[in-house]
Each structure stands twice: as structure tokens, then as C-alpha cells.
Design an enzyme around this catalytic site. Structure first.
Site, short mmCIF file in Angstrom:
data_model
loop_
_atom_site.label_atom_id
_atom_site.label_comp_id
_atom_site.label_asym_id
_atom_site.label_seq_id
_atom_site.Cartn_x
_atom_site.Cartn_y
_atom_site.Cartn_z
N HIS A 106 0.79 -1.24 0.00
CA HIS A 106 0.00 0.00 0.00
C HIS A 106 0.83 1.29 0.00
CE1 HIS A 106 -3.40 -2.50 0.18
NE2 HIS A 106 -3.62 -2.53 1.47
N HIS A 175 -9.74 2.11 -0.14
CA HIS A 175 -9.79 1.03 0.85
C HIS A 175 -11.00 1.17 1.78
CE1 HIS A 175 -8.26 -2.30 3.10
NE2 HIS A 175 -7.06 -2.26 2.55
N GLU A 306 -11.44 -3.76 -3.20
CA GLU A 306 -10.40 -2.83 -3.64
C GLU A 306 -10.10 -3.09 -5.11
OE1 GLU A 306 -7.06 -3.38 -0.77
OE2 GLU A 306 -8.62 -4.41 0.34
C1 GLA Z 1 -5.43 -5.16 1.83
C2 GLA Z 1 -4.48 -6.26 1.96
C3 GLA Z 1 -4.65 -6.88 3.30
C4 GLA Z 1 -4.45 -5.85 4.38
C5 GLA Z 1 -5.36 -4.71 4.18
C6 GLA Z 1 -5.07 -3.57 5.13
O1 GLA Z 1 -6.71 -5.59 1.73
O2 GLA Z 1 -4.61 -7.23 0.96
O3 GLA Z 1 -3.76 -7.92 3.48
O4 GLA Z 1 -3.15 -5.37 4.33
O5 GLA Z 1 -5.24 -4.23 2.88
O6 GLA Z 1 -4.97 -3.94 6.45
#
Ligand code: GLA
Length: 339
Positions: A106, A175, A306
């Protein structure tokens, strides 16, 4: 469309954070922070016409800063994982921050979710903008990025645009954590979910794709017909077991790509995008659990859709590319429609 801006506290360095409120003619409302271009609330009517806030969030900026679960945030420069935080582009090697097991996640240590964005009204929408400087978090190129958000009738739409002055990589997403029965109303096991995907990205123990795109048929990953999210969530399927729930990218094979319904509220979310994949994440590691109004939002109290390119695409040239070349304009959209 009623749109206004109000103060939402200050960061520890004194920088002021604002919240934009957008309310359409039907009373559907969105509250978006300029900190992280973060969706704090999406308020839509339930089957009885009562307003329900369907995304997790916090009441204070301090909780957003302290949190590490990216609630509602805009994620970049590259959302999801980059194996070992390393990649090569045009013969140059780049090293990024490793913040998720052995991988980069991220956008790194301080991703797009942790900056205050410039924001202005543009017609019925609010546009959030920032310039991510060359070398930020190890990524090449000055990247000018904008995220335009707002209502088109009962669709909350997100339009991304970016350009760079040097070849770079990009994978933007939002997100938001949805609970269609209302944020803080318990787990999402009884929500129904349908995902238009024939395949998913098989992952290793650190949730990094192995490169294999496997068929969902006959597995816990099969959402081609509506299914309760909780039905197979304890399944022995390695992708589900290792992640303590769903945390995988589905290869979108038709549009709209997903439909989910809250069993108590009757609210249905129809999601669409032009991106090739969607990460379904069922909040398996949710730690910033004190939600708006003091309501607890525990593990699996929400699901994320996402929209994005497949994780670690920079190491899989056979997949749709995350490379943005100098002079090109990156554009993409995601819509969340409430019916
Ligand atoms: C995404 C990732 C997860 C986690 C979340 C945030 O969905 O795939 O593994 O890191 O973000 O916590």
C-alpha cells in the site's frame, strides 16, 4: 447537490484537516477527508428509507493517524504488494519500504493515505490532488495525481487520473470497508456476495501472488452465484485459511463485477470498475476497531472491494501492466451504486 467543507481537526504539526460533505437530491451523503482523500461516511437509505452509514471510519483525525488499517483511504502509489519491495524499470533498480512481512504494501511507510491532499469543488464533485515527488517512498518520477469523488444519482463514483515526468509504476485504489447493515453492526458473514470472476490470483503464505491464476470453480473462492460471505470463510482453501478469511485478488470477468446485500438493511451495493482485478478483504486483521460513534468494529465486521491491478504485477509481465510512461495519462474509475 449540496457540498460544503468543514474543519476536522489538526495533525500534530498543526496542519489543518478538512472534511467535505456531499449530499445529493435523494439525501445520499458522503463525507470525505482531505487527509488521505479518505471516505469517512457513505450514508444511504435502507429498505425502510432510514439512513445507514455503510462504511467504517473514525470520528477523530487522531484515530485516523494512529490507525494502520487504511479505513476508507486512497491507496498509492502502488496499492497491494510488491515482492520484497524491489523492482526494475528501464534497467534501473528501485528499492521500496518493506512493511508487510517481506513485501512492500500500500505505498510504503507513508503512502497516499497519510498525506493531506489539496481539494476543490468541481461541479457536483470534489477533486483531491497531490504531487508525489520523485523518489517518494523510493518510486521514480514526480507523479501528479487526482481523485474525483461524488454522487451520480445513487452511484458513488471515484475517478483517478495521473501523469508522471519519468516512467513509474502506479496502482491506485480506495480502501473502504463496507458493512451494508451499518458500520458497527457486527460481522458481515450473513451478507450475500456475488463476484463476476472465473479466476483468482493464487498466493503464497505472505499473500503475494505466485503467478498462477486458478479457477474459482469448486473452491471457497467461487462467488459466481450469490453466496453468504460466511459460508466458506473457515474453509481449508489455503488462500482463505492463511489469511484468516478472504484477502485475495479476483480476476474480473464481467460487469458490473460485484453485488453485495446486507441481510438486515436490504441495502445492495453494485460495484464496477475498469480495473482488471478486485481484492476482496474481509477485515481479517482489523486492529483500529473503535468506529464512529464509539461502535466497536471487530474482525470481519466489514468487507473491502479494492479495485486494482493484480498484486505484484511489476514482476509478472504477462499480466496487465502497472507501468505508467512519461507523457501518458493514467485514468481509471470505480463506482459503488446503492440500490
Ligand atoms: C489489503 C491487503 C490486506 C491488508 C489490508 C489492510 O486488503 O490485501 O492484506 O493489508 O489491505 O490492512
Amino acid at each position: 447537490m449540496e457540498i460544503f467543507k468543514e474543519p476536522f481537526g489538526k495533525l500534530s504539526d498543526g496542519a489543518e484537516v478538512s472534511r467535505w460533505v456531499l449530499i445529493n437530491e435523494k439525501g445520499l451523503a458522503a463525507k470525505i477527508l482531505d487527509y488521505g482523500a479518505t471516505i469517512q461516511s457513505l450514508i444511504v437509505p435502507d429498505k425502510n428509507g432510514n439512513p445507514v452509514d455503510v462504511v467504517l471510519g473514525h470520528d477523530t483525525i487522531e484515530e485516523y493517524v494512529a490507525g494502520d488499517c487504511y479505513l476508507g483511504a486512497t491507496i498509492g502509489r502502488v496499492g497491494n504488494r510488491i515482492g520484497e519491495g524491489k523492482f526494475e524499470l528501464n534497467g534501473e533498480k528501485y528499492e521500496l519500504f518493506v512493511n508487510n512481512g517481506p513485501n512492500h504494501l500500500h505505498g510504503g511507510k507513508k503512502g497516499f493515505d497519510s498525506f493531506i491532499w489539496e481539494a476543490e469543488r468541481e461541479g457536483d464533485f470534489v477533486v483531491f490532488k497531490r504531487i508525489s515527488p520523485d523518489g517518494e517512498e523510493g518510486y521514480p518520477g514526480n507523479l501528479e495525481v487526482s481523485v474525483k469523488m461524488g454522487w451520480k444519482e445513487n452511484s458513488f463514483t471515484i475517478e483517478y487520473e495521473a501523469k508522471t515526468d519519468k516512467d513509474t509504476v502506479i496502482n491506485l485504489t480506495n480502501h473502504s470497508y463496507f458493512n451494508l447493515n451499518g458500520a458497527g453492526s457486527g460481522d458481515i458473514h450473513s451478507h450475500t456476495l456475488e463476484i463476476n470472476a472465473e479466476k483468482y490470483t493464487v498466493c503464497d503464505e505472505n499473500c503475494l501472488p505466485t503467478g498462477e491464476l486458478a479457477s474459482v470453480s469448486g473452491t471457497a473462492m467461487d462467488f459466481r452465484t450469490p453466496k453468504l460471505i460466511g459460508k466458506d470463510i473457515e474453509n481449508d482453501e489455503p488462500c482463505v485459511k492463511l489469511s484468516r478469511g478472504y484477502d485475495s485478488t479476483f480476476v474480473i470477468s464481467g460487469h458490473p463485477f460485484a453485488k453485495a446485500t446486507g441481510d438486515l438493511s436490504g441495502i445492495t451495493l453494485v460495484a464496477d470498475t475498469d480495473q482488471p482485478g478486485v481484492q476482496l478483504y474481509t477485515a481479517n486483521f482489523l486492529t483500529d476497531s473503535r468506529g464512529k460513534g464509539g461502535l466497536e468494529c471487530g474482525l470481519r465486521s466489514a468487507f473491502c472491494l479494492e479495485t486494482q491491478h493484480f498484486p505484484d504485477s511489476i514482476h509478472h509481465p504477462e499480466w496487465p501492466s502497472v507501468i505508467l510512461r512519461k507523457g501518458e495519462i493514467f485514468k481509471s474509475f470505480t463506482s459503488y451504486t446503492f440500490v
